[in-house]
Design an enzyme around this catalytic site. Structure first.
Site, short mmCIF file in Angstrom:
data_model
loop_
_atom_site.label_atom_id
_atom_site.label_comp_id
_atom_site.label_asym_id
_atom_site.label_seq_id
_atom_site.Cartn_x
_atom_site.Cartn_y
_atom_site.Cartn_z
CE LYS A 191 -3.91 2.26 2.23
NZ LYS A 191 -5.00 2.16 3.23
CD GLU A 225 8.01 -7.10 7.08
OE1 GLU A 225 7.54 -7.34 8.20
OE2 GLU A 225 7.76 -6.03 6.46
N GLY A 266 -5.66 -2.38 3.99
CA GLY A 266 -4.92 -3.53 3.50
C GLY A 266 -5.69 -4.83 3.56
NE ARG A 267 -8.42 -4.76 9.39
CZ ARG A 267 -7.83 -3.59 9.62
NH1 ARG A 267 -6.65 -3.33 9.06
NH2 ARG A 267 -8.38 -2.69 10.40
CD GLU A 279 -3.97 -5.74 10.49
OE1 GLU A 279 -2.91 -6.34 10.72
OE2 GLU A 279 -4.28 -5.29 9.37
CG HIS A 292 -8.58 -37.79 12.84
ND1 HIS A 292 -8.87 -39.04 13.31
CD2 HIS A 292 -9.41 -37.59 11.78
CE1 HIS A 292 -9.81 -39.59 12.56
NE2 HIS A 292 -10.16 -38.73 11.63
CE LYS A 318 5.13 -3.98 9.78
NZ LYS A 318 4.38 -3.38 8.65
#
Length: 499
Positions: free
Chosen positions: A185, A191, A244-245, A330, A361, A471
Site C-alpha cells: 500500500k 519485508e 490492507g485487509r 486486526e 483428529h 516493527k
C-alpha cells in the site's frame, strides 16, 4: 442506555440448544437464511427471538443504522485516521466519485492484463506476487480457492521475509518467463521490498538485462513506486481509503485476475456487491451479517468465549481461517473505544481453525470435551471440487454435518471419560458451489459481520496501530546506535549475531 441493554442481554435465560429446538418449531425459518448461493445455518447458536430482539434494541441504541449508512456512503468512519473505509466502493457501493474512481482503476487493470496476455511485455508464464498481510493473504487465499489447474500462468504468492519461503520459488521458476508483482500500500513495506530486491538480483544473475521491465507495482502511493524504480505505466494504484485487509477487491487482486482471468475477478466483485446490497437492505432479523454479529457478541460478552474456531470442510478453502484471523483480529483487536476510553467489553475473539477432516483428529477433542466453550464455524460446499468417487465428497460433508450435530447433542455416559456434555454452539455455512461469485459474497459477509461487531463494541475497526510497535523494535535492534533493549532480547541478539 447501552449498559442497560447489555444487562438485559446478560440476564436472558440460558436455555440449552436441544431445548431451543424442542420449544421452537420455526427455528430454522428465521435462523436458516440463504443469499448468493450460500445457506447460513445459525440455528445451532443460542440466539432465539428474545435474544435477537434484545440485540436489535442494543444496535439501535449504538446507532448501527447511521453507521452502516456512513460506511456504505463513503463517509469518514475511520475516526482515528480521519478517512473513509471504501472497500465497498470497489464493488460499486459508496460515494459516487469513489465508485467512479474504483471502476476507472479496474478498467486500467483489465487493460494491463490484456496487454500482458497478448505477449507485448514479454512471454510470461509465471508470476511471483510479493506482499504481506492483506497484500498477500487475500490473493493467496483466492488463488487456492478458485484455480482449476489449467491456467495460463503459474502463480506463487510469497509474504514471509524468511528466505526459505522465496528461494524454492526461484529454484523452480525461469527468470525471463517471470513477472514480478510487488503489492504494498505504501511501497515502503520492509519485508516486501527486501524480497523484491532478491528477486531482481536473481533475475540479473539469470541474464535478464532489464529486471525492472518485468515488474508490476500495486500500491496506493504511485510516486513511491516510481522512486523505487517501477515504470509509471506498470503501476496499478488503489485508493488510500481501502485498508490492507480489505484490499483484495482493488488492484491488489491483479495477480489473481491475471492468473485466473479477469472475468473471474469481475464475478468476485459481483458476488460481494450482492452481499453489500443484502447488508444494506435486509431488516436486522433477516440480515445475515447482523445476526452473525449478534451471535458473536452473545458468546463473547455473555458466555465469556475468548476464541472462535473456523473449519473449512473443503481443501480449497484451507487458507480462509488465516484470512479471517487478520480480518477480525486486526480490525477488532482493540482495547479502547472510538473515543479513546478503556473498552469495558471483550474485544475480538481469537480466531483459529483448520481443515476438516484433518482437524477432527487433532483439535476436536478439546471442542467436544474440553473445559473451554468454543463457538465453531463449519464451511462446506455441496458441489465437489474433484472428479473422484462420490464417496470422498459425501464422506466429507457427512463428517461436517455430524460434528455440528454432535457438538450440540452431546452424549451422556456414567463413565466420565466418555461423557460428552453437548450444548456446544456452531454455525454451518454451506455453499452450493465454490466459484467466484459465491466466494465474493462470503468474504463480503465476513467484512460486514466484522463491522457490525465493531459498532456493537463501539470501537474503530479500520486502524491497526498495534502492528507498528514490533516493527519499530526490529528497526531499533538493527540500528548500530548504541540503543539497547531488555537484557533477554539483547542476549538473543548476541547469540544469533555474535558480539
Amino acid at each position: 442506555m447501552t449498559s442497560d441493554h447489555w444487562r438485559t442481554i446478560k440476564a436472558l435465560p440460558q436455555v440449552s440448544l436441544n431445548q431451543l429446538f424442542e420449544e421452537d418449531a420455526d427455528r430454522l425459518k428465521y435462523l436458516g437464511l440463504e443469499q448468493s448461493g450460500i445457506y447460513f445455518d445459525l440455528s445451532k447458536t443460542h440466539l432465539n427471538q428474545q435474544a435477537i430482539q434484545a440485540f436489535q434494541e442494543l444496535a439501535g441504541d449504538v446507532g448501527l443504522p447511521a453507521k452502516m449508512n456512513a460506511l456504505l456512503s463513503g463517509e469518514p468512519v475511520n475516526i482515528s485516521e480521519g478517512r473513509a473505509a471504501e472497500h465497498c466502493a470497489e464493488r460499486g457501493t459508496g460515494d459516487p466519485a469513489s465508485v467512479d474512481n474504483a471502476q476507472a482503476l479496474h478498467r486500467r487493470m483489465k487493460s494491463l492484463i490484456e496487454i500482458i496476455d497478448s505477449g507485448a511485455l514479454g512471454e510470461f508464464t509465471q508470476i511471483i506476487h510479493l506482499g504481506i498481510g492483506g497484500s498477500a493473504l487475500g490473493p493467496k487465499m483466492l488463488h487456492q480457492a478458485l484455480k482449476l489447474g489449467d491456467e495460463k500462468y503459474e502463480l506463487a504468492v510469497v509474504s514471509n521475509i524468511d528466505g526459505t519461503a522465496l528461494e524454492p520459488v526461484l529454484e523452480r521458476f525461469t527468470a525471463e518467463k517471470t513477472l514480478l508483482v510487488i503489492a504494498s500500500k505504501t511501497f515502503t513495506t520492509a519485508e516486501t521490498l527486501l524480497n523484491a530486491q532478491s528477486v531482481l538480483d536473481w533475475m540479473r544473475e539469470q541474464g535478464v538485462v532489464d529486471p525492472l521491465g518485468q515488474v508490476i507495482a500495486l500500491t496506493a502511493d504511485p510516486e513511491q513506486a516510481v522512486q523505487w524504480g517501477v515504470d509509471e505505466t506498470r503501476i496499478l494504484p488503489f485508493s488510500e481509503t481501502v485498508g490492507g485487509r480489505y484490499s483484495l477487491w482493488s488492484s491488489i487482486g491483479f495477480s489473481v485476475a491475471l492468473a485466473l482471468g479477469h472475468d473471474v475477478f469481475a464475478d468476485l466483485l459481483a458476488g460481494a456487491a450482492a452481499m453489500d446490497e443484502h447488508f444494506q437492505a435486509a431488516p436486522w432479523d433477516q440480515n445475515i451479517p447482523v445476526l452473525a454479529a449478534f451471535a458473536d457478541q452473545y458468546y463473547a460478552q455473555v458466555r465469556g468465549c475468548e476464541t472462535r474456531a473456523v473449519f473449512a470442510y473443503d481443501e480449497r478453502l484451507g487458507l480462509l481461517p488465516d484470512y479471517l484471523q487478520q480480518l477480525e483480529m486486526e480490525s477488532n483487536g482493540k482495547s479502547v473505544t472510538v473515543d479513546g476510553e478503556p473498552l469495558s467489553l471483550n474485544s475480538s475473539p481469537i480466531v483459529w481453525g483448520g481443515v476438516g477432516t484433518d482437524a477432527q483428529h487433532a483439535v476436536f477433542q478439546l471442542l467436544h470435551q474440553g473445559s473451554h466453550l468454543v463457538p465453531v464455524e463449519f464451511l462446506a460446499v455441496i458441489e465437489p471440487g474433484d472428479s473422484l468417487s462420490p464417496a470422498h465428497h459425501n464422506g466429507l460433508l457427512l463428517n461436517c454435518f455430524a460434528q455440528g450435530a454432535a457438538l450440540m447433542a452431546g452424549k451422556k455416559s456414567d463413565d466420565s471419560h466418555r461423557n460428552y456434555q453437548g450444548d456446544r454452539p456452531s454455525v454451518t455455512i454451506l455453499l452450493e458451489e465454490l466459484e467466484a461469485r459465491s466466494l465474493g459474497a462470503l468474504l463480503a459477509f465476513y467484512e460486514h459481520r466484522t463491522f457490525v461487531n465493531a459498532v456493537l463494541l463501539n470501537i474503530n475497526p479500520f486502524d491497526q496501530f498495534g502492528v507498528e510497535l514490533g516493527k519499530q523494535m526490529a528497526n531499533k535492534l538493527a540500528a548500530e546506535d548504541g540503543n539497547r533493549l531488555d537484557a533477554s532480547t539483547e542476549e538473543l541478539k548476541r547469540r544469533a549475531f555474535g558480539a
